[in-house]
Design a protein around this motif. Sequence first.
Motif, PDB file in Angstrom:
ATOM      1  N   GLU A  18      -2.284  -2.376  -1.690  1.00  0.00           N
ATOM      2  CA  GLU A  18      -1.599  -3.770  -1.864  1.00  0.00           C
ATOM      3  C   GLU A  18      -0.304  -3.424  -2.549  1.00  0.00           C
ATOM      4  O   GLU A  18       1.076  -4.114  -2.088  1.00  0.00           O
ATOM      5  CB  GLU A  18      -2.373  -5.642  -1.838  1.00  0.00           C
ATOM      6  CG  GLU A  18      -3.518  -5.238  -0.916  1.00  0.00           C
ATOM      7  CD  GLU A  18      -4.504  -4.405  -1.639  1.00  0.00           C
ATOM      8  OE1 GLU A  18      -5.868  -4.284  -0.812  1.00  0.00           O
ATOM      9  OE2 GLU A  18      -4.642  -3.966  -2.296  1.00  0.00           O
ATOM     10  N   LEU A  19      -0.129  -3.568  -3.891  1.00  0.00           N
ATOM     11  CA  LEU A  19       0.576  -3.403  -4.585  1.00  0.00           C
ATOM     12  C   LEU A  19       1.845  -2.643  -4.119  1.00  0.00           C
ATOM     13  O   LEU A  19       3.039  -3.076  -3.845  1.00  0.00           O
ATOM     14  CB  LEU A  19       0.595  -3.466  -6.187  1.00  0.00           C
ATOM     15  CG  LEU A  19       1.952  -3.021  -7.161  1.00  0.00           C
ATOM     16  CD1 LEU A  19       2.444  -4.259  -7.424  1.00  0.00           C
ATOM     17  CD2 LEU A  19       1.218  -2.650  -7.979  1.00  0.00           C
ATOM     18  N   ALA A  20       1.098  -1.526  -3.658  1.00  0.00           N
ATOM     19  CA  ALA A  20       2.785  -0.354  -2.510  1.00  0.00           C
ATOM     20  C   ALA A  20       3.464  -0.746  -1.740  1.00  0.00           C
ATOM     21  O   ALA A  20       4.154  -0.775  -1.421  1.00  0.00           O
ATOM     22  CB  ALA A  20       1.820   1.525  -2.148  1.00  0.00           C
ATOM     23  N   LYS A  21       2.224  -1.540  -0.440  1.00  0.00           N
ATOM     24  CA  LYS A  21       2.896  -2.192  -0.136  1.00  0.00           C
ATOM     25  C   LYS A  21       3.585  -3.090  -0.080  1.00  0.00           C
ATOM     26  O   LYS A  21       4.859  -3.354   0.807  1.00  0.00           O
ATOM     27  CB  LYS A  21       2.039  -3.076   1.059  1.00  0.00           C
ATOM     28  CG  LYS A  21       2.824  -3.669   2.175  1.00  0.00           C
ATOM     29  CD  LYS A  21       1.278  -4.038   2.964  1.00  0.00           C
ATOM     30  CE  LYS A  21       1.256  -4.231   4.402  1.00  0.00           C
ATOM     31  NZ  LYS A  21       2.620  -5.138   4.595  1.00  0.00           N
ATOM     32  N   PHE A  22       3.561  -4.743  -0.538  1.00  0.00           N
ATOM     33  CA  PHE A  22       4.871  -5.028  -1.572  1.00  0.00           C
ATOM     34  C   PHE A  22       5.743  -4.405  -2.027  1.00  0.00           C
ATOM     35  O   PHE A  22       7.124  -4.864  -1.074  1.00  0.00           O
ATOM     36  CB  PHE A  22       3.899  -5.808  -2.230  1.00  0.00           C
ATOM     37  CG  PHE A  22       4.830  -7.426  -3.251  1.00  0.00           C
ATOM     38  CD1 PHE A  22       5.354  -8.253  -2.653  1.00  0.00           C
ATOM     39  CD2 PHE A  22       5.349  -6.562  -3.743  1.00  0.00           C
ATOM     40  CE1 PHE A  22       6.351  -8.995  -2.824  1.00  0.00           C
ATOM     41  CE2 PHE A  22       6.324  -7.152  -4.971  1.00  0.00           C
ATOM     42  CZ  PHE A  22       7.255  -8.771  -4.165  1.00  0.00           C
ATOM     43  N   VAL A  28      11.524  -1.056  -2.551  1.00  0.00           N
ATOM     44  CA  VAL A  28      11.505  -0.172  -4.086  1.00  0.00           C
ATOM     45  C   VAL A  28      10.920   1.008  -2.984  1.00  0.00           C
ATOM     46  O   VAL A  28       9.290   0.935  -2.616  1.00  0.00           O
ATOM     47  CB  VAL A  28      10.130  -0.860  -5.066  1.00  0.00           C
ATOM     48  CG1 VAL A  28       9.825   0.039  -5.830  1.00  0.00           C
ATOM     49  CG2 VAL A  28      10.218  -2.381  -4.695  1.00  0.00           C
ATOM     50  N   GLU A  29      11.268   1.903  -3.901  1.00  0.00           N
ATOM     51  CA  GLU A  29      10.968   3.573  -3.219  1.00  0.00           C
ATOM     52  C   GLU A  29       9.739   3.368  -4.404  1.00  0.00           C
ATOM     53  O   GLU A  29       9.967   3.626  -5.814  1.00  0.00           O
ATOM     54  CB  GLU A  29      11.696   3.937  -3.760  1.00  0.00           C
ATOM     55  CG  GLU A  29      11.512   6.310  -3.465  1.00  0.00           C
ATOM     56  CD  GLU A  29      12.712   7.456  -4.488  1.00  0.00           C
ATOM     57  OE1 GLU A  29      12.464   8.135  -4.131  1.00  0.00           O
ATOM     58  OE2 GLU A  29      13.561   6.973  -5.321  1.00  0.00           O
ATOM     59  N   ILE A  30       8.621   4.483  -4.104  1.00  0.00           N
ATOM     60  CA  ILE A  30       8.024   4.750  -4.518  1.00  0.00           C
ATOM     61  C   ILE A  30       7.364   5.785  -4.570  1.00  0.00           C
ATOM     62  O   ILE A  30       7.100   7.084  -4.087  1.00  0.00           O
ATOM     63  CB  ILE A  30       6.454   4.017  -3.780  1.00  0.00           C
ATOM     64  CG1 ILE A  30       6.411   2.238  -3.595  1.00  0.00           C
ATOM     65  CG2 ILE A  30       4.728   4.368  -4.720  1.00  0.00           C
ATOM     66  CD1 ILE A  30       5.561   2.431  -2.375  1.00  0.00           C
ATOM     67  N   ILE A  31       7.242   6.962  -5.807  1.00  0.00           N
ATOM     68  CA  ILE A  31       6.755   7.807  -6.522  1.00  0.00           C
ATOM     69  C   ILE A  31       5.114   7.769  -7.002  1.00  0.00           C
ATOM     70  O   ILE A  31       4.549   6.498  -7.602  1.00  0.00           O
ATOM     71  CB  ILE A  31       7.484   8.180  -7.418  1.00  0.00           C
ATOM     72  CG1 ILE A  31       9.014   8.460  -7.680  1.00  0.00           C
ATOM     73  CG2 ILE A  31       6.986   9.819  -8.325  1.00  0.00           C
ATOM     74  CD1 ILE A  31       9.419   7.916  -8.360  1.00  0.00           C
ATOM     75  N   SER A  32       4.402   8.800  -6.977  1.00  0.00           N
ATOM     76  CA  SER A  32       2.921   8.782  -6.881  1.00  0.00           C
ATOM     77  C   SER A  32       2.146  10.146  -6.770  1.00  0.00           C
ATOM     78  O   SER A  32       2.993  11.321  -6.511  1.00  0.00           O
ATOM     79  CB  SER A  32       2.192   8.607  -6.266  1.00  0.00           C
ATOM     80  OG  SER A  32       0.882   7.718  -6.852  1.00  0.00           O
ATOM     81  N   THR A  33       1.252  10.140  -7.396  1.00  0.00           N
ATOM     82  CA  THR A  33       0.268  11.900  -7.833  1.00  0.00           C
ATOM     83  C   THR A  33      -1.098  11.470  -7.089  1.00  0.00           C
ATOM     84  O   THR A  33      -1.871  10.400  -7.120  1.00  0.00           O
ATOM     85  CB  THR A  33       0.164  11.589  -9.568  1.00  0.00           C
ATOM     86  OG1 THR A  33      -0.093  10.836 -10.265  1.00  0.00           O
ATOM     87  CG2 THR A  33       1.504  11.486 -10.133  1.00  0.00           C
ATOM     88  N   GLY A  34      -1.727  12.772  -7.121  1.00  0.00           N
ATOM     89  CA  GLY A  34      -2.587  12.507  -6.680  1.00  0.00           C
ATOM     90  C   GLY A  34      -3.827  11.414  -5.647  1.00  0.00           C
ATOM     91  O   GLY A  34      -2.778  11.604  -4.501  1.00  0.00           O
TER      92      GLY A  34
END
Length: 260
Positions: A18-22, A28-34
């Motif tokens: 939900e936070l990522a979708k917002f 906002v560009e999202i970086i993430s792992t695993g």
Amino acid sequence: MKIKRALLSVSDKTGIVELAKFLSDNGVEIISTGGTMKAIKEAGIPVTYVSDVTGFPEIMDGRVKTLNPKIHGAILAVRSNPEHMKALAEHDITPIDLVVVNLYPFRETVAKPGVTEAEAIENIDIGGPAMVRASAKNFKDVVIVTYPSRYAGLMEMLAKEGDVDARTRKELALEATGEITMNILLIGGGGREHALAWKLAQSPKVEKIYAAPGNPGMALLPKCECIALDVENLEGVADYAEEKSIDLTVVGPEAPLVAG
């Protein structure tokens, strides 16, 4: 929105999609792992793999993935420092404005019956604490969020203001760098215990409250879980405290105190 780039890497994935979708919906560009990246990607949300940022693959079974100047330089750069910004430009590093991290469940792992030394060792987090500390050190420029219970407030503030105010940034940084968090066993379920649980739940030093037996109102409090535990069985209480790594026991009613 002032926040342009966020790094999301969490063990507890409650609310992270939900936070990522917002964030994504707000540019906002999202970086993430695993596993975090997998959950975000499966939800159809654009996400950049951390290895595509660092130019270096995750190695040693994931032990090394975020420990890289492309990540820590992006977090630690003081935006008002010309030399810092020059270094970012020279090394092609894009700043990170928001870091959402919570750590491997080490305490829960070592509390499990029969846990092996190898399992315990692999739940000692390295990259997570490093990012938390780096973000907190630079809290004026980087927002650090370590608890899922903070997501709703973060999204509300960003939706209204487009940024996180200085007071909240500092509060989140202090919360993230708390040296000690406690699991508390609260014996009782009356109004006095309810008031204690309400106040304890507000402390960033408190990780979890187990209320025995608690009451329906206490069950609605953040961090509080009502449990069925025979509080007159002192040996059983002691065993439960050991199982849940209880750091503090608060006894409200007189009967258990009289019983010893």
